[in-house]
Design a protein around this motif. Sequence first.
Motif, PDB file in Angstrom:
ATOM      1  N   ASN A  65      30.408 100.516 -31.359  1.00 55.74           N
ATOM      2  CA  ASN A  65      31.729 100.610 -31.978  1.00 55.74           C
ATOM      3  C   ASN A  65      32.742 101.181 -30.988  1.00 55.74           C
ATOM      4  O   ASN A  65      32.448 102.146 -30.283  1.00 55.74           O
ATOM      5  CB  ASN A  65      31.680 101.513 -33.221  1.00 55.74           C
ATOM      6  CG  ASN A  65      30.673 101.044 -34.241  1.00 55.74           C
ATOM      7  OD1 ASN A  65      30.603  99.864 -34.569  1.00 55.74           O
ATOM      8  ND2 ASN A  65      29.884 101.972 -34.772  1.00 55.74           N
ATOM      9  N   ARG A  66      33.926 100.576 -30.921  1.00 56.79           N
ATOM     10  CA  ARG A  66      34.995 101.149 -30.116  1.00 56.79           C
ATOM     11  C   ARG A  66      35.382 102.501 -30.711  1.00 56.79           C
ATOM     12  O   ARG A  66      35.324 102.697 -31.924  1.00 56.79           O
ATOM     13  CB  ARG A  66      36.220 100.225 -30.098  1.00 56.79           C
ATOM     14  CG  ARG A  66      35.972  98.857 -29.481  1.00 56.79           C
ATOM     15  CD  ARG A  66      35.613  98.957 -28.007  1.00 56.79           C
ATOM     16  NE  ARG A  66      36.634  99.614 -27.207  1.00 56.79           N
ATOM     17  CZ  ARG A  66      37.703  98.991 -26.696  1.00 56.79           C
ATOM     18  NH1 ARG A  66      37.880  97.686 -26.933  1.00 56.79           N
ATOM     19  NH2 ARG A  66      38.575  99.630 -25.959  1.00 56.79           N
ATOM     20  N   PRO A 101      34.123  96.038 -34.617  1.00 53.45           N
ATOM     21  CA  PRO A 101      33.989  97.336 -35.294  1.00 53.45           C
ATOM     22  C   PRO A 101      34.498  98.486 -34.431  1.00 53.45           C
ATOM     23  O   PRO A 101      34.465  98.429 -33.207  1.00 53.45           O
ATOM     24  CB  PRO A 101      32.483  97.442 -35.533  1.00 53.45           C
ATOM     25  CG  PRO A 101      31.879  96.645 -34.418  1.00 53.45           C
ATOM     26  CD  PRO A 101      32.818  95.498 -34.188  1.00 53.45           C
ATOM     27  N   PHE A 102      34.953  99.521 -35.090  1.00 53.98           N
ATOM     28  CA  PHE A 102      35.407 100.723 -34.376  1.00 53.98           C
ATOM     29  C   PHE A 102      35.097 101.942 -35.228  1.00 53.98           C
ATOM     30  O   PHE A 102      34.759 101.853 -36.418  1.00 53.98           O
ATOM     31  CB  PHE A 102      36.898 100.647 -34.054  1.00 53.98           C
ATOM     32  CG  PHE A 102      37.811 100.720 -35.244  1.00 53.98           C
ATOM     33  CD1 PHE A 102      38.352 101.925 -35.663  1.00 53.98           C
ATOM     34  CD2 PHE A 102      38.134  99.575 -35.958  1.00 53.98           C
ATOM     35  CE1 PHE A 102      39.187 101.996 -36.755  1.00 53.98           C
ATOM     36  CE2 PHE A 102      38.979  99.625 -37.055  1.00 53.98           C
ATOM     37  CZ  PHE A 102      39.504 100.840 -37.466  1.00 53.98           C
ATOM     38  N   CYS A 103      35.199 103.112 -34.601  1.00 53.66           N
ATOM     39  CA  CYS A 103      34.969 104.370 -35.293  1.00 53.66           C
ATOM     40  C   CYS A 103      36.037 105.373 -34.882  1.00 53.66           C
ATOM     41  O   CYS A 103      36.768 105.154 -33.907  1.00 53.66           O
ATOM     42  CB  CYS A 103      33.572 104.917 -34.990  1.00 53.66           C
ATOM     43  SG  CYS A 103      33.318 105.348 -33.251  1.00 53.66           S
ATOM     44  N   ARG A 137      36.439  97.029 -40.699  1.00 48.82           N
ATOM     45  CA  ARG A 137      35.950  97.209 -39.329  1.00 48.82           C
ATOM     46  C   ARG A 137      35.705  98.675 -38.979  1.00 48.82           C
ATOM     47  O   ARG A 137      34.989  98.977 -38.035  1.00 48.82           O
ATOM     48  CB  ARG A 137      36.932  96.594 -38.331  1.00 48.82           C
ATOM     49  CG  ARG A 137      36.977  95.077 -38.408  1.00 48.82           C
ATOM     50  CD  ARG A 137      37.709  94.436 -37.242  1.00 48.82           C
ATOM     51  NE  ARG A 137      39.123  94.719 -37.211  1.00 48.82           N
ATOM     52  CZ  ARG A 137      39.737  95.408 -36.257  1.00 48.82           C
ATOM     53  NH1 ARG A 137      39.024  95.930 -35.248  1.00 48.82           N
ATOM     54  NH2 ARG A 137      41.040  95.607 -36.285  1.00 48.82           N
ATOM     55  N   GLN A 139      33.787 101.759 -39.094  1.00 47.70           N
ATOM     56  CA  GLN A 139      32.384 102.000 -39.428  1.00 47.70           C
ATOM     57  C   GLN A 139      32.082 103.459 -39.764  1.00 47.70           C
ATOM     58  O   GLN A 139      31.353 103.745 -40.710  1.00 47.70           O
ATOM     59  CB  GLN A 139      31.493 101.557 -38.255  1.00 47.70           C
ATOM     60  CG  GLN A 139      31.678 100.104 -37.856  1.00 47.70           C
ATOM     61  CD  GLN A 139      31.359  99.147 -38.985  1.00 47.70           C
ATOM     62  OE1 GLN A 139      30.280  99.195 -39.559  1.00 47.70           O
ATOM     63  NE2 GLN A 139      32.307  98.275 -39.320  1.00 47.70           N
TER      64      GLN A 139
END
Length: 237
Positions: A65-66, A101-103, A137, A139
Motif C-alpha cells: 500500500n502507498r 491501495p494506500f494507507c 482504496r 486499506q
Amino acid sequence: MAEDFSVVVLASDLGIDARPFLTRSDEVDEQENWHDCPQYLEDEDFSDLDLLQFFTLQGLDKSGNRIFRVVGKYFPARVVSAERLKKYIFQKISNQCSEGPFCLVYMHSTVQRDENSPGITILRWIYEDLPSDIKDRLQLVYFIHPGLRSRLVIATLGRLLLSGGLYWKIKYVSRLQYLWEEIKKGEVEIPDFVKNHDNVLEHRPLTDYGIEPDPFQLAEVQSSSFSLNRYENRWVS
C-alpha cells in the motif's frame, strides 16, 4: 406548520466539533458533489499547506500500500478551515495516488487538541465526503502513539461518529518498533520529536495511560546513607 427539527447533544470536553451536525440539509445537497468538479479544485492554491508537510506521500508498507504520512503536530487546526482541509486532502490523493491501495500513517505524538486537532467529527465529515473509490482504496490507518484520551473517544464514540468502514481500518501502534512489523524502515520518514516521544514512552510506559510516575525526575537524584541516617536520627529524636 412548523419545520421539523432535531436535537444533537455532544459532550464539550471530548474535542468534538459540532459544525457538521449543524449544517443545513439543503447546504449539504449543494456540496455533496463538490469532488465531481475538477475545475473547482484547480483554482485553489495549497502551496502554503504543502510547506507544512503534515500530509505527504511516502513509500510502501509491507502489503504494497502507498503511504500517506500524516503528522498531527504539523497541522495548524486554528487557521485552516475544515472545508479547505477537505479539498486539500482530496487533491493530494487524486494527484499523487490516483489508483491502487494506500494507507495512512498518522503520528499523534505530542499533539495538542486546541492547536493541532480538527476534531473527530470533522475527520468523519471529510472521510464521508470522499469519493467511494478513494474510501475503498484506503486499506489501513496506522495510529501511532495514541493517548488514553484518543483511545477512550474512539472506543466510546467511534462507532457512532465514524463509519464502520473507517472505524475497523484503525490500527493502534503504541511504539515505533511495532510499526516496523508493518512497514520497512526507510519507507516513511519519522520526525525527530516522534522518535524522542517514543523513547519517553519506552522508559515510562505509564505515560501511555496519562500517568506521569516521576514528573520531577526524583528517581535520578542520588541519595547517600549519610543523609538518610541524618534524617532518621532527627525522626528518632
